[in-house]
Design an enzyme around this catalytic site. Structure first.
Site, short mmCIF file in Angstrom:
data_model
loop_
_atom_site.label_atom_id
_atom_site.label_comp_id
_atom_site.label_asym_id
_atom_site.label_seq_id
_atom_site.Cartn_x
_atom_site.Cartn_y
_atom_site.Cartn_z
CB SER A 1 -0.79 0.02 1.27
OG SER A 1 -1.49 1.40 1.41
CE1 TYR B 1 -4.27 -2.07 5.07
CE2 TYR B 1 -3.52 -0.02 4.41
CZ TYR B 1 -3.91 -1.18 4.00
OH TYR B 1 -3.72 -1.52 2.59
#
Length: 221
Positions: free
Chosen positions: A126, A139
């Site tokens: 990501s 995250y």
């Protein structure tokens, strides 16, 4: 045909990766047993492998029959929107279990099969694995850790190709929940499509054998 295992194939980006790889690879879809996973497997003539990242000790026995594997794509992931102060220990534990420990627990027993094939391990990371994302504390930490694992695997296993793909925000159910947390209206066209990111991943997989793509960063235009 070469073989490819994909985690997190039941929804979001996973089915798009399966669709993009199906013409050229025999697909192994790893994940928790579900009707959604079975439907994707039926669509592409794939086999399913009951892998639960919250039960890492059972993973080695599940994948033991695999003696050669050309591609392993780590796509499964979870995200709990929240700042550090809003987060809970349970959320951190689940995030790390699925996003970091799970990929480690699956990769380790598959190393002999990957080495045998001179294989390729792809980590769907990501932008949060490069720059911390506001409102995604656990995250972000997990994606930094996943990037570290990918870099270590690349250093320690020179016979393998290891690629981290860092897409921007993708139009998936996970994104819809994040936008709701941010108090905004969800408009899918504002984000990368799963099909676009899947094509980038497959292009890395299908790169000439003498090309080792370490990292790919993809953003919406």
């Amino acid at each position: 045909m070469p073989t490819a295992m994909i985690t997190g194939a039941s929804r979001g980006l996973g089915p798009a990766i399966a669709r993009a790889l199906a013409p050229t690879h025999i697909l192994f879809l790893a994940g928790r047993p579900s009707a959604e996973l079975d439907a994707v497997a039926e669509e592409f003539g794939a086999t399913t492998w009951p892998v639960d990242f919250n039960a890492p000790d059972a993973i080695a026995a599940v994948v033991e029959p695999i003696v050669e594997l050309d591609v392993l794509i780590h796509n499964a992931g979870v995200a709990y929107p929240g700042t550090v102060a809003e987060s809970t220990v349970d959320e951190w534990q689940d995030t790390m279990a699925v996003n970091v420990v799970g990929p480690v627990a699956l990769t380790l027993p598959l190393l002999p099969a990957l080495r045998s094939a001179g294989g390729h391990v792809v980590f769907v990371n990501s932008g949060a694995g490069i720059n911390a994302s506001p409102g995604l504390a656990s995250y972000t930490a997990s994606k930094f850790a996943l990037r570290g694992f990918a870099n270590s695997l690349r250093n320690d296993e020179p016979s393998l190709r290891v690629t981290s793909v860092h897409p921007g925000r993708i139009a998936t159910e996970m994104q819809e929940r994040l936008v709701a947390y941010e108090g905004r209206e969800y408009t899918p066209t504002q984000f990368l499509s799963p099909e676009t990111v899947a094509k980038v991943i497959v292009d890395a997989v299908n790169a000439p054998r003498d090309a080792h793509i370490h990292e790919v960063i993809v953003r919406h235009r």
